[in-house]
Design a protein around this motif. Structure first.
Motif, short mmCIF file in Angstrom:
data_model
loop_
_atom_site.label_atom_id
_atom_site.label_comp_id
_atom_site.label_asym_id
_atom_site.label_seq_id
_atom_site.Cartn_x
_atom_site.Cartn_y
_atom_site.Cartn_z
N ARG A 126 0.82 -1.16 0.12
CA ARG A 126 0.11 0.11 0.06
C ARG A 126 0.92 1.15 0.06
O ARG A 126 1.90 1.27 0.74
N PHE A 127 0.81 1.98 -0.75
CA PHE A 127 1.30 3.31 -0.88
C PHE A 127 0.49 4.64 -0.02
O PHE A 127 -0.66 4.56 -0.56
N MET A 128 1.22 4.94 0.72
CA MET A 128 0.69 6.02 1.98
C MET A 128 1.32 7.37 1.87
O MET A 128 2.43 7.43 1.62
N ASN A 129 0.46 8.26 2.17
CA ASN A 129 0.93 9.79 2.48
C ASN A 129 1.58 9.60 3.91
O ASN A 129 0.83 9.46 4.78
N ALA A 130 2.82 9.82 3.95
CA ALA A 130 3.38 9.58 5.34
C ALA A 130 3.06 10.84 6.29
O ALA A 130 3.09 10.62 7.52
N GLN A 131 2.62 11.86 5.69
CA GLN A 131 1.95 12.97 6.46
C GLN A 131 0.69 12.70 6.93
O GLN A 131 0.41 13.13 8.11
N THR A 132 -0.27 12.25 6.28
CA THR A 132 -1.72 12.12 6.67
C THR A 132 -2.06 10.60 6.86
O THR A 132 -3.03 10.44 7.40
N GLY A 133 -1.20 9.82 6.38
CA GLY A 133 -1.57 8.21 6.63
C GLY A 133 -2.80 7.93 5.74
O GLY A 133 -3.24 6.81 5.55
N ARG A 134 -3.09 8.72 4.67
CA ARG A 134 -4.21 8.19 3.42
C ARG A 134 -3.12 7.72 2.54
O ARG A 134 -2.12 8.15 1.96
N ARG A 135 -4.05 6.60 1.72
CA ARG A 135 -3.59 6.03 0.78
C ARG A 135 -3.24 6.85 -0.69
O ARG A 135 -4.01 7.89 -0.86
N VAL A 136 -2.20 6.70 -1.59
CA VAL A 136 -2.25 7.65 -2.49
C VAL A 136 -2.19 6.57 -3.90
O VAL A 136 -1.68 5.56 -3.53
N GLU A 137 -2.38 7.04 -4.95
CA GLU A 137 -2.29 6.34 -6.08
C GLU A 137 -1.81 7.44 -7.26
O GLU A 137 -2.13 8.35 -7.09
N LEU A 138 -1.29 6.66 -8.41
CA LEU A 138 -1.13 7.28 -9.34
C LEU A 138 -2.15 7.41 -10.44
O LEU A 138 -3.13 6.69 -10.60
N GLY A 139 -2.49 8.75 -11.09
CA GLY A 139 -3.58 8.95 -11.85
C GLY A 139 -3.03 10.13 -13.05
O GLY A 139 -2.03 10.67 -12.75
N LEU A 140 -3.69 10.13 -13.89
CA LEU A 140 -3.73 11.17 -14.96
C LEU A 140 -4.33 12.43 -14.56
O LEU A 140 -5.46 12.43 -13.99
N VAL A 141 -3.40 13.58 -14.39
CA VAL A 141 -4.09 14.81 -14.01
C VAL A 141 -3.51 15.74 -15.13
O VAL A 141 -2.33 15.79 -15.73
N GLU A 142 -4.30 16.86 -15.32
CA GLU A 142 -4.02 17.78 -16.35
C GLU A 142 -3.12 18.83 -15.73
O GLU A 142 -3.26 19.33 -14.38
N GLU A 143 -1.94 19.11 -16.45
CA GLU A 143 -1.21 20.22 -15.94
C GLU A 143 -1.79 21.60 -15.87
O GLU A 143 -2.68 21.95 -16.30
N GLY A 144 -1.34 22.18 -14.64
CA GLY A 144 -1.95 23.48 -14.30
C GLY A 144 -3.14 23.26 -13.53
O GLY A 144 -3.33 23.90 -12.19
N THR A 145 -4.10 22.71 -13.75
CA THR A 145 -5.43 22.50 -12.67
C THR A 145 -5.29 21.36 -11.92
O THR A 145 -5.94 21.22 -11.02
N GLY A 146 -4.51 20.36 -12.14
CA GLY A 146 -4.63 19.20 -11.40
C GLY A 146 -5.92 18.40 -11.36
O GLY A 146 -5.90 17.33 -10.76
N ALA A 147 -6.80 18.78 -12.49
CA ALA A 147 -7.87 17.96 -12.66
C ALA A 147 -7.72 16.58 -13.13
O ALA A 147 -6.88 16.31 -13.93
N ARG A 148 -8.38 15.52 -12.74
CA ARG A 148 -8.08 13.95 -13.10
C ARG A 148 -8.58 14.19 -14.56
O ARG A 148 -9.70 14.64 -15.05
#
Length: 163
Positions: free
Chosen positions: A112-134
Motif C-alpha cells: 500500500r502506498f501511503m502519504n507519510a504526513q496524512t496516513g491516507r493512501r495515494v495512487e497514480l493517476g492522470l492529471v491535467e497540468e496546471g489545474t490538477g484535474a483528473r
C-alpha cells in the motif's frame, strides 16, 4: 544475457527500459526503493542467481540508477542505494503495482502506498497540468512532442490513419 540496446531510439519509454535492462533489474530496484540495501538481502528477496544479481547490480550502477557504498572492510562488503535517477523508477514501480493489484485482487494488494504526513493512501493517476484535474483514459490524447523524430510522428500518424 541482456537484449539489444535501445540507444539512439527517440522514445522516453525506450530510454527508461534501456537504463533498467530487464525484469530482474526492476525487482532489484523495487527492493532498493523499499529499503533493502545489502546483496544477501536482495538475493533472498528475489531468489535470483548470484551471477545474475551481480550482473544486474553492475548494469544498474553503470546506468546511474544505483550507487555502491562500502560498509565493511576485510572482506569488502557493499550496500546499494538508488540514485535520484533510480528513485524516479518508483513511479514506474507504483504504476506496475496498481495494475497488478487490479489483475489479481484476491487477498488485497501486497503493498500500500501511503502519504507519510496524512496516513491516507495515494495512487497514480492522470492529471491535467496546471489545474490538477483528473483525466480519464478515454479522454487522453497522445501527440508528438518537441523532441519527436520522424519515426515517432509516423507511429502517431499510423494510429490516426486506422482510427
Amino acid at each position: 544475457m541482456r537484449s539489444k540496446s535501445f540507444e539512439g531510439m527517440v522514445c522516453s519509454i525506450a530510454t527508461v527500459l534501456d537504463a533498467v535492462g530487464d525484469r530482474w533489474a526492476m525487482l532489484i530496484l523495487r527492493d532498493l526503493v523499499l529499503g533493502l540495501r545489502r546483496y544477501d538481502d536482495l538475493r533472498r528477496s528475489t531468489g535470483i542467481a548470484n551471477a545474475t544479481l551481480a550482473d544486474r547490480l553492475r548494469q544498474l550502477e553503470q546506468n546511474g540508477l544505483i550507487e555502491r557504498r562500502l560498509y565493511q572492510s576485510g572482506p569488502d562488503r557493499h550496500e546499494y542505494l538508488p540514485t535520484a535517477k533510480g528513485r524516479d523508477i518508483a513511479l514506474v514501480l507504483q504504476a506496475l503495482a496498481q495494475v497488478g493489484d487490479q489483475w489479481q485482487p484476491d487477498g488485497g494488494p501486497p503493498l500500500r502506498f501511503m502519504n507519510a504526513q496524512t496516513g491516507r493512501r495515494v495512487e497514480l493517476g492522470l492529471v491535467e497540468e496546471g489545474t490538477g484535474a483528473r483525466v480519464g483514459h478515454q479522454d487522453l490524447r497522445v501527440e508528438a512532442g518537441p523532441g519527436a523524430d520522424d519515426l515517432m510522428r509516423w507511429r502517431l500518424a499510423r494510429k490516426t490513419e486506422r482510427a
